[in-house]
Design an enzyme around this catalytic site. Structure first.
Site, PDB file in Angstrom:
ATOM      1  N   GLU A   1      17.267 -18.340  21.193  1.00 22.14           N
ATOM      2  CA  GLU A   1      17.630 -17.008  20.710  1.00 22.14           C
ATOM      3  C   GLU A   1      18.063 -16.199  21.914  1.00 22.14           C
ATOM      4  OE1 GLU A   1      14.869 -15.168  17.541  1.00 22.14           O
ATOM      5  OE2 GLU A   1      13.654 -16.575  18.674  1.00 22.14           O
TER       6      GLU A   1
ATOM      7  N   LYS B   1      17.840 -24.224   5.132  1.00 20.19           N
ATOM      8  CA  LYS B   1      19.193 -24.156   5.682  1.00 20.19           C
ATOM      9  C   LYS B   1      19.980 -25.384   5.235  1.00 20.19           C
ATOM     10  CE  LYS B   1      17.803 -21.650   9.836  1.00 20.19           C
ATOM     11  NZ  LYS B   1      18.444 -20.354   9.707  1.00 20.19           N
TER      12      LYS B   1
ATOM     13  N   LYS C   1       5.169 -17.948   6.611  1.00 20.77           N
ATOM     14  CA  LYS C   1       4.596 -18.371   7.888  1.00 20.77           C
ATOM     15  C   LYS C   1       4.006 -17.165   8.594  1.00 20.77           C
ATOM     16  CE  LYS C   1       7.737 -17.819  11.608  1.00 20.77           C
ATOM     17  NZ  LYS C   1       8.538 -18.262  12.690  1.00 20.77           N
TER      18      LYS C   1
ATOM     19  N   ARG D   1       0.815  -1.222   0.000  1.00 20.46           N
ATOM     20  CA  ARG D   1       0.000   0.000   0.000  1.00 20.46           C
ATOM     21  C   ARG D   1       0.847   1.270   0.000  1.00 20.46           C
ATOM     22  NH1 ARG D   1      -3.226  -1.478   5.310  1.00 20.46           N
ATOM     23  NH2 ARG D   1      -1.018  -1.593   5.847  1.00 20.46           N
TER      24      ARG D   1
ATOM     25  N   ASP E   1       5.089 -20.185  17.154  1.00 23.58           N
ATOM     26  CA  ASP E   1       6.096 -19.502  16.347  1.00 23.58           C
ATOM     27  C   ASP E   1       7.257 -20.420  15.966  1.00 23.58           C
ATOM     28  OD1 ASP E   1       6.836 -16.968  15.196  1.00 23.58           O
ATOM     29  OD2 ASP E   1       8.456 -16.860  16.654  1.00 23.58           O
TER      30      ASP E   1
ATOM     31  N   LYS F   1      13.168 -17.522  23.798  1.00 22.76           N
ATOM     32  CA  LYS F   1      13.796 -16.213  23.596  1.00 22.76           C
ATOM     33  C   LYS F   1      14.481 -15.800  24.888  1.00 22.76           C
ATOM     34  CE  LYS F   1      10.853 -14.283  20.011  1.00 22.76           C
ATOM     35  NZ  LYS F   1      11.872 -14.217  18.958  1.00 22.76           N
TER      36      LYS F   1
ATOM     37  N   HIS G   1       9.081 -24.997  12.593  1.00 25.41           N
ATOM     38  CA  HIS G   1      10.505 -25.295  12.423  1.00 25.41           C
ATOM     39  C   HIS G   1      10.977 -26.533  13.188  1.00 25.41           C
ATOM     40  CE1 HIS G   1      10.328 -21.371  10.745  1.00 25.41           C
ATOM     41  NE2 HIS G   1      10.391 -20.712  11.874  1.00 25.41           N
TER      42      HIS G   1
ATOM     43  N   ASP H   1       8.990 -22.819   4.940  1.00 29.29           N
ATOM     44  CA  ASP H   1       9.514 -22.909   6.298  1.00 29.29           C
ATOM     45  C   ASP H   1      11.006 -22.709   6.113  1.00 29.29           C
ATOM     46  OD1 ASP H   1      10.701 -23.738   8.685  1.00 29.29           O
ATOM     47  OD2 ASP H   1       8.985 -24.987   9.180  1.00 29.29           O
ATOM     48  N   HIS H   2      11.497 -21.508   6.423  1.00 27.69           N
ATOM     49  CA  HIS H   2      12.862 -21.201   6.000  1.00 27.69           C
ATOM     50  C   HIS H   2      13.913 -22.083   6.677  1.00 27.69           C
ATOM     51  CE1 HIS H   2      12.638 -18.488   9.513  1.00 27.69           C
ATOM     52  NE2 HIS H   2      13.918 -18.710   9.582  1.00 27.69           N
TER      53      HIS H   2
HETATM   54  N1  LIG Z   1      10.482 -10.647   9.100  1.00 25.20           N
HETATM   55  C1  LIG Z   1      10.794 -11.895   9.247  1.00 25.20           C
HETATM   56  O1  LIG Z   1      11.933 -12.250   9.578  1.00 25.20           O
HETATM   57  C2  LIG Z   1       9.796 -12.997   8.970  1.00 25.20           C
HETATM   58  C3  LIG Z   1      10.203 -14.295   9.138  1.00 25.20           C
HETATM   59  C4  LIG Z   1       9.303 -15.311   8.831  1.00 25.20           C
HETATM   60  C5  LIG Z   1       8.047 -14.982   8.399  1.00 25.20           C
HETATM   61  N2  LIG Z   1       7.656 -13.697   8.254  1.00 25.20           N
HETATM   62  C6  LIG Z   1       6.303 -13.455   7.764  1.00 25.20           C
HETATM   63  O2  LIG Z   1       6.377 -12.725   6.556  1.00 25.20           O
HETATM   64  C7  LIG Z   1       5.318 -11.805   6.474  1.00 25.20           C
HETATM   65  C8  LIG Z   1       5.900 -10.423   6.314  1.00 25.20           C
HETATM   66  O3  LIG Z   1       6.739 -10.129   7.384  1.00 25.20           O
HETATM   67  P1  LIG Z   1       7.428  -8.724   7.576  1.00 25.20           P
HETATM   68  O4  LIG Z   1       8.358  -8.862   8.699  1.00 25.20           O
HETATM   69  O5  LIG Z   1       7.955  -8.200   6.299  1.00 25.20           O
HETATM   70  O6  LIG Z   1       6.195  -7.845   8.048  1.00 25.20           O
HETATM   71  P2  LIG Z   1       6.009  -6.281   7.936  1.00 25.20           P
HETATM   72  O7  LIG Z   1       7.324  -5.592   7.979  1.00 25.20           O
HETATM   73  O8  LIG Z   1       4.964  -5.916   8.909  1.00 25.20           O
HETATM   74  O9  LIG Z   1       5.430  -6.121   6.459  1.00 25.20           O
HETATM   75  C9  LIG Z   1       4.138  -6.499   6.094  1.00 25.20           C
HETATM   76  C10 LIG Z   1       3.880  -6.032   4.699  1.00 25.20           C
HETATM   77  O10 LIG Z   1       2.535  -6.279   4.366  1.00 25.20           O
HETATM   78  C11 LIG Z   1       2.000  -5.096   3.767  1.00 25.20           C
HETATM   79  N3  LIG Z   1       0.544  -5.059   3.909  1.00 25.20           N
HETATM   80  C12 LIG Z   1      -0.307  -5.212   2.906  1.00 25.20           C
HETATM   81  N4  LIG Z   1      -1.568  -5.132   3.315  1.00 25.20           N
HETATM   82  C13 LIG Z   1      -1.523  -4.954   4.649  1.00 25.20           C
HETATM   83  C14 LIG Z   1      -2.525  -4.800   5.627  1.00 25.20           C
HETATM   84  N5  LIG Z   1      -3.824  -4.856   5.338  1.00 25.20           N
HETATM   85  N6  LIG Z   1      -2.128  -4.621   6.901  1.00 25.20           N
HETATM   86  C15 LIG Z   1      -0.800  -4.571   7.214  1.00 25.20           C
HETATM   87  N7  LIG Z   1       0.168  -4.712   6.289  1.00 25.20           N
HETATM   88  C16 LIG Z   1      -0.185  -4.894   5.020  1.00 25.20           C
HETATM   89  C17 LIG Z   1       2.732  -3.973   4.426  1.00 25.20           C
HETATM   90  O11 LIG Z   1       2.904  -2.881   3.582  1.00 25.20           O
HETATM   91  P3  LIG Z   1       1.899  -1.687   3.359  1.00 25.20           P
HETATM   92  O12 LIG Z   1       1.532  -1.159   4.704  1.00 25.20           O
HETATM   93  O13 LIG Z   1       2.728  -0.755   2.533  1.00 25.20           O
HETATM   94  O14 LIG Z   1       0.769  -2.257   2.595  1.00 25.20           O
HETATM   95  C18 LIG Z   1       4.132  -4.578   4.503  1.00 25.20           C
HETATM   96  O15 LIG Z   1       4.793  -4.418   3.260  1.00 25.20           O
HETATM   97  C19 LIG Z   1       4.493 -11.986   7.747  1.00 25.20           C
HETATM   98  O16 LIG Z   1       3.422 -12.860   7.500  1.00 25.20           O
HETATM   99  C20 LIG Z   1       5.477 -12.629   8.705  1.00 25.20           C
HETATM  100  O17 LIG Z   1       4.818 -13.430   9.645  1.00 25.20           O
HETATM  101  C21 LIG Z   1       8.516 -12.697   8.525  1.00 25.20           C
END
Ligand SMILES: NC(=O)c1ccc[n+]([C@@H]2O[C@H](COP(=O)([O-])OP(=O)(O)OC[C@H]3O[C@@H](n4cnc5c(N)ncnc54)[C@H](OP(=O)(O)O)[C@@H]3O)[C@@H](O)[C@H]2O)c1
Length: 504
Positions: free
Chosen positions: A223, A189, A155, A47, A242, A347, A247, A184-185
């Site tokens: 962690e 690995k 995930k 967005r 989580d 954690k 994992h 599942d990252h």
């Molecule tokens: N970060 C990690 O290390 C990690 C690891 C494993 C899994 N994940 C999973 O990967 C996904 C993304 O993680 P992330 O860390 O990148 O999360 P994040 O930083 O919160 O990003 C979420 C993304 O979704 C977008 N989005 C689109 N529609 C949305 C809505 N209605 N409400 C809120 N956000 C919206 C947000 O951008 P806009 O606000 O611009 O739309 C943003 O780009 C999640 O499901 C998370 O559980 C993350």
């Protein structure tokens, strides 16, 4: 594997942390190795308003900071970045997905036939809506004229068993299982994949790999950090959802599966599924006895004050969410009947480590006055490697047994070890689902975890033990281990928060 010559990657949630920190850097690293198709482009969708140029600048920073290949020729990065585009839409509005179609036609102007990967890196509540909206635009249909369409789903896949089943069902309205890649990252690995090679490419250990010769199996994933700025998400999730449901159980699957008849995605996934289906279900009394949950409390490590979990940002003051879980489980099958398996994850423990410890049974008759424990330690991260502990004669008079070890470290191999996201993105491009989780496996893992979730919810008297931040969790977790004076294998030599003590 045969390389493909065309792939377009459309990342939903492109303004988010995962895209910047992991996905684009992994794609750049693949690009540097010449692993990306000749014709490739990336479209970021979310967005937040960015122009193509602004988004390129945003991901350029991420690559420079997080890529494994950031030392490479800057010209290569300039060339790579030119293949990146961005589109701002309201991701919750179905009609807006027509813009995705238009933008893709613009990007692919010269291609007759395009292969698409949709990467869903958004909040999970949007997963099936995005699939549905793409289907409405005719963007999930695949045939010889269009090229293939695949979707990678981040995930968490579901919040509990019912929601995971519902999500599977919803996705099946729009996509076939062969198009769905549940990531599942941990499975990406190198050291986790090595579990299969170690077991099935060698004849030394496999004959011993069963309840007759193995005393117990431990899997630890710790962690040292707390919830950081993800308190809001974590407080609704906890360590069981989580880490354990996905994992840890996936690693367990690799450690305990039967050898597949061929090294092929479905054959391997059939075998891990059987393990998940053989996990002994717990009732409320079992949960009370066999699962320890904990929450870190304020403490001081090396003079630094560490907050307790309930003092973290966006965490409820009375929160009962577990930041630590240790559990004892059994696999009720021929190979593992009766062998206790221990899993723990948490954690704010003393260090960051993931490892599997296999403890073999003692010799049937003890000839010497002391003995050594035979253990095989598979270190998944960090200092990846293997270590085998055995007994040797202590030089000199008598027959004293002394504990010795042989080890192998991954960093002795000079070859580049790809990151998990590199490996998994490449596998998806190749159409290889081996390291992605199948719908039935996800559900089987939730089936095992669900009674624990229910017991905790329905029986508030089941304790959440506090443990000072920087320690190995509640002492009660040690009592899970069967056998006199036995404790978990502690990866660090002492119990302070110091990674340097974490050598394999
Ligand atoms: N970060 C990690 O290390 C990690 C690891 C494993 C899994 N994940 C999973 O990967 C996904 C993304 O993680 P992330 O860390 O990148 O999360 P994040 O930083 O919160 O990003 C979420 C993304 O979704 C977008 N989005 C689109 N529609 C949305 C809505 N209605 N409400 C809120 N956000 C919206 C947000 O951008 P806009 O606000 O611009 O739309 C943003 O780009 C999640 O499901 C998370 O559980 C993350």
């Amino acid at each position: 594997m045969k390389k493909i010559d065309n792939c377009k990657i459309i990342i939903f949630g492109a303004s988010g942390d995962l895209t910047k920190r992991k996905l684009i850097p992994a794609l750049f690293d693949l690009y540097c190795q010449g692993e990306l198709p000749k014709e490739f482009s990336i479209l970021g969708v979310s967005r937040t308003e960015y122009s193509d140029e602004e988004f390129r600048k945003h991901v350029d920073e991420g690559v420079k900071k997080y890529s494994e290949r950031k030392e490479n020729d800057p010209k290569l990065l300039e060339k790579f970045i030119k293949n990146i585009y961005y589109l701002a839409i309201d991701t919750a509005k179905a009609d807006d997905y027509a813009k995705v179609k238009d933008k893709m036609s613009e990007i692919s102007k010269e291609s007759q036939k395009d292969n698409y990967i949709y990467y869903l890196s958004t909040p999970p509540k949007l997963y099936s809506f995005i699939a549905e909206s793409l289907q409405k635009q005719g963007m999930t249909e695949q045939n010889d004229q269009t090229g293939w369409r695949r979707m990678i789903i981040e995930k968490p896949f579901g919040y509990d068993l019912d929601s995971a089943k519902k999500l599977n069902q919803e996705l099946f309205n729009f996509l076939k299982e062969s198009q769905i890649y549940r990531i599942d990252h941990y499975l990406g690995k190198e050291t986790v994949q090595n579990i299969m090679v170690f077991r099935f490419a060698n004849s030394i250990f496999e004959p011993l790999w069963n309840q007759k010769y193995i005393e117990r199996i431990e899997i630890t994933s710790s962690e040292s950090i707390g919830v950081e700025d993800r308190g809001g998400y974590y407080d609704g999730s906890g360590a069981l959802r989580d880490m354990i449901q996905n994992h840890m159980l996936q690693i367990l699957g690799m450690i305990t599966m039967e050898p597949p008849s061929v090294f092929e995605a479905n054959a391997i996934r059939n075998e891990t599924l059987k393990v998940f289906q053989s996990l002994r279900q717990m009732n409320k009394e079992d949960v009370d006895k066999m699962v320890i949950r904990g929450q870190y409390t304020e403490s001081k490590v090396k003079g630094e004050k560490l907050k307790g979990y309930r003092e973290e940002k966006d965490v409820a003051a009375e929160s009962k969410t577990e930041t630590f879980v240790a559990l004892k489980l059994f696999i009720d099958n021929w190979r593992w009947g009766g062998t206790p398996i221990y899993i723990r994850s948490g954690k704010r423990l003393p260090t960051r480590v993931t490892e599997v410890v296999i403890t073999f049974k003692n010799t049937p008759h003890n000839l010497f006055k002391n003995s050594a424990v035979n253990q095989l330690i598979m270190r998944i991260q960090p200092h990846e490697g293997l270590l085998l502990k055995f007994g040797m004669k202590n030089p000199g008079a008598g027959f004293d047994v002394k504990a010795e070890s042989m080890d192998f470290h991954y960093d002795e191999i000079k070859e580049y070890v790809p990151t998990a996201y590199e490996r998994l993105l490449l596998d998806c491009m190749m159409g290889d689902q081996t390291l992605y989780t199948r719908h039935d496996a996800v559900e089987a893992c939730w089936t095992f975890v669900q009674p624990i979730i229910d017991a905790w919810k329905e029986n508030p008297e089941i304790k959440v033990y506090g443990y000072p931040a920087g320690t190995w969790g509640p002492m009660e977790a040690d009592n899970l281990i069967e056998g006199e004076d036995l404790t978990w294998h502690y990866p660090c030599k002492n119990l302070t928060n110091d990674d340097s003590y974490c050598e394999l």
